[in-house]
Design a protein around this motif. Structure first.
Motif, short mmCIF file in Angstrom:
data_model
loop_
_atom_site.label_atom_id
_atom_site.label_comp_id
_atom_site.label_asym_id
_atom_site.label_seq_id
_atom_site.Cartn_x
_atom_site.Cartn_y
_atom_site.Cartn_z
N GLY A 146 -5.30 -22.15 -19.57
CA GLY A 146 -4.79 -23.00 -20.64
C GLY A 146 -3.83 -24.08 -20.20
N ARG A 147 -3.46 -24.11 -18.93
CA ARG A 147 -2.55 -25.13 -18.43
C ARG A 147 -3.31 -26.42 -18.15
NH1 ARG A 147 -1.54 -20.40 -15.79
NH2 ARG A 147 0.45 -19.43 -16.21
N SER A 148 -2.60 -27.49 -18.00
CA SER A 148 -3.19 -28.78 -17.69
C SER A 148 -3.80 -28.75 -16.29
CB SER A 148 -2.11 -29.87 -17.76
OG SER A 148 -2.57 -31.05 -17.14
N LYS A 149 -5.08 -29.11 -16.19
CA LYS A 149 -5.76 -29.11 -14.90
C LYS A 149 -5.13 -30.10 -13.94
CE LYS A 149 -10.30 -29.86 -12.83
NZ LYS A 149 -11.72 -30.17 -13.12
N LYS A 150 -4.82 -31.29 -14.44
CA LYS A 150 -4.25 -32.34 -13.59
C LYS A 150 -2.91 -31.90 -13.00
CE LYS A 150 -2.88 -37.19 -13.79
NZ LYS A 150 -2.77 -38.38 -14.63
N VAL A 151 -2.04 -31.32 -13.82
CA VAL A 151 -0.73 -30.87 -13.36
C VAL A 151 -0.88 -29.70 -12.39
CG1 VAL A 151 1.46 -29.84 -14.08
CG2 VAL A 151 0.46 -31.70 -15.41
N ALA A 152 -1.74 -28.73 -12.74
CA ALA A 152 -1.92 -27.54 -11.89
C ALA A 152 -2.47 -27.92 -10.52
CB ALA A 152 -2.84 -26.55 -12.58
N LEU A 153 -3.46 -28.81 -10.48
CA LEU A 153 -4.01 -29.24 -9.19
C LEU A 153 -2.95 -29.92 -8.34
CD1 LEU A 153 -7.51 -30.62 -10.24
CD2 LEU A 153 -7.02 -28.47 -9.06
N LYS A 154 -2.11 -30.74 -8.96
CA LYS A 154 -1.05 -31.44 -8.23
C LYS A 154 -0.05 -30.43 -7.65
CE LYS A 154 2.64 -34.78 -8.76
NZ LYS A 154 3.45 -35.55 -9.67
N VAL A 155 0.37 -29.47 -8.47
CA VAL A 155 1.35 -28.47 -8.02
C VAL A 155 0.76 -27.60 -6.91
CG1 VAL A 155 2.64 -26.41 -8.73
CG2 VAL A 155 2.63 -28.44 -10.18
N LEU A 156 -0.47 -27.11 -7.09
CA LEU A 156 -1.10 -26.27 -6.06
C LEU A 156 -1.29 -27.04 -4.76
CD1 LEU A 156 -3.69 -24.34 -8.24
CD2 LEU A 156 -1.62 -23.41 -7.18
N ALA A 157 -1.60 -28.32 -4.85
CA ALA A 157 -1.75 -29.14 -3.65
C ALA A 157 -0.40 -29.35 -2.95
CB ALA A 157 -2.38 -30.48 -3.99
N GLU A 158 0.66 -29.54 -3.73
CA GLU A 158 1.99 -29.76 -3.15
C GLU A 158 2.47 -28.55 -2.36
OE1 GLU A 158 4.54 -30.89 -6.38
OE2 GLU A 158 3.76 -32.93 -6.42
N VAL A 159 2.13 -27.34 -2.80
CA VAL A 159 2.55 -26.13 -2.07
C VAL A 159 1.48 -25.67 -1.08
CG1 VAL A 159 4.15 -25.35 -3.86
CG2 VAL A 159 1.78 -24.53 -3.90
N LYS A 160 0.51 -26.55 -0.85
CA LYS A 160 -0.55 -26.35 0.14
C LYS A 160 -1.43 -25.14 -0.15
CE LYS A 160 1.72 -28.88 3.84
NZ LYS A 160 2.19 -29.88 3.02
N MET A 161 -1.64 -24.87 -1.45
CA MET A 161 -2.58 -23.81 -1.84
C MET A 161 -3.98 -24.39 -2.06
SD MET A 161 -0.34 -21.31 -4.28
CE MET A 161 -1.65 -20.11 -4.42
N LEU A 162 -4.08 -25.70 -2.19
CA LEU A 162 -5.36 -26.40 -2.30
C LEU A 162 -5.39 -27.51 -1.27
CD1 LEU A 162 -5.92 -26.96 -6.13
CD2 LEU A 162 -7.12 -25.36 -4.66
N THR A 163 -6.52 -27.70 -0.65
CA THR A 163 -6.67 -28.80 0.30
C THR A 163 -7.77 -29.72 -0.20
OG1 THR A 163 -8.18 -27.48 1.63
CG2 THR A 163 -5.89 -27.54 2.33
N PRO A 164 -7.59 -31.02 -0.06
CA PRO A 164 -8.63 -31.96 -0.51
C PRO A 164 -9.92 -31.77 0.29
CG PRO A 164 -6.59 -33.10 0.03
CD PRO A 164 -6.42 -31.70 0.47
N SER A 165 -11.03 -31.97 -0.39
CA SER A 165 -12.34 -31.80 0.24
C SER A 165 -12.83 -33.08 0.90
CB SER A 165 -13.36 -31.35 -0.80
OG SER A 165 -13.54 -32.35 -1.77
N GLY A 166 -12.20 -34.19 0.58
CA GLY A 166 -12.65 -35.47 1.10
C GLY A 166 -13.49 -36.24 0.10
N SER A 167 -13.75 -35.64 -1.05
CA SER A 167 -14.51 -36.30 -2.10
C SER A 167 -13.70 -37.46 -2.67
CB SER A 167 -14.84 -35.31 -3.21
OG SER A 167 -15.43 -35.97 -4.30
N LYS A 168 -14.38 -38.56 -2.96
CA LYS A 168 -13.70 -39.71 -3.55
C LYS A 168 -13.66 -39.60 -5.07
CE LYS A 168 -14.67 -42.59 0.33
NZ LYS A 168 -15.27 -43.74 0.91
N ASP A 169 -14.42 -38.66 -5.62
CA ASP A 169 -14.43 -38.43 -7.07
C ASP A 169 -13.17 -37.64 -7.42
OD1 ASP A 169 -14.93 -37.87 -9.70
OD2 ASP A 169 -16.68 -36.60 -9.32
N LEU A 170 -12.27 -38.25 -8.19
CA LEU A 170 -10.98 -37.62 -8.49
C LEU A 170 -11.11 -36.28 -9.21
CD1 LEU A 170 -8.79 -40.70 -9.45
CD2 LEU A 170 -8.87 -39.45 -7.29
N ASP A 171 -12.20 -36.10 -9.96
CA ASP A 171 -12.41 -34.83 -10.66
C ASP A 171 -12.83 -33.72 -9.70
OD1 ASP A 171 -11.72 -35.83 -13.14
OD2 ASP A 171 -13.78 -36.38 -13.64
N ASN A 172 -13.36 -34.09 -8.55
CA ASN A 172 -13.87 -33.10 -7.60
C ASN A 172 -13.14 -33.12 -6.26
OD1 ASN A 172 -15.89 -32.28 -9.42
ND2 ASN A 172 -17.16 -34.00 -8.80
#
Length: 84
Positions: free
Chosen positions: A25-51
């Motif tokens: 139920g949390r905001s996807k945009k905010v959650a992705l940003k927070v998880l990326a900042e603490v290095k729990m998510l790494t970018p895949s290299g996709s240029k599509d911002l949704d993916n």
């Protein structure tokens, strides 16, 4: 599903599981940003911002190479210790 990677385990989440369980139920945009900042998510290299954090999983796990979120364990050793 867990996969051995480097010195820790990663959790592979399909987009539906990620949305239903991780975001819960949390905001996807905010959650992705927070998880990326603490290095729990790494970018895949996709240029599509949704993916941008969706990775193709190894064919040994799924021959269709489904795109999933690769969530890494939080490395708590790098966090600052609370001051007294």
């Amino acid at each position: 599903m867990r996969v051995k990677s480097r010195e820790h385990y990663d959790l592979i989440c399909t987009p539906k599981v990620f949305t239903d369980e991780v975001l819960a139920g949390r905001s996807k945009k905010v959650a992705l940003k927070v998880l990326a900042e603490v290095k729990m998510l790494t970018p895949s290299g996709s240029k599509d911002l949704d993916n941008v954090y969706l990775h193709k999983i190894p064919s040994i796990i799924d021959p269709k190479r489904t795109r999933c979120y690769l969530v890494e364990q939080l490395d708590e050793s790098t966090e600052d210790e609370p001051s007294e």
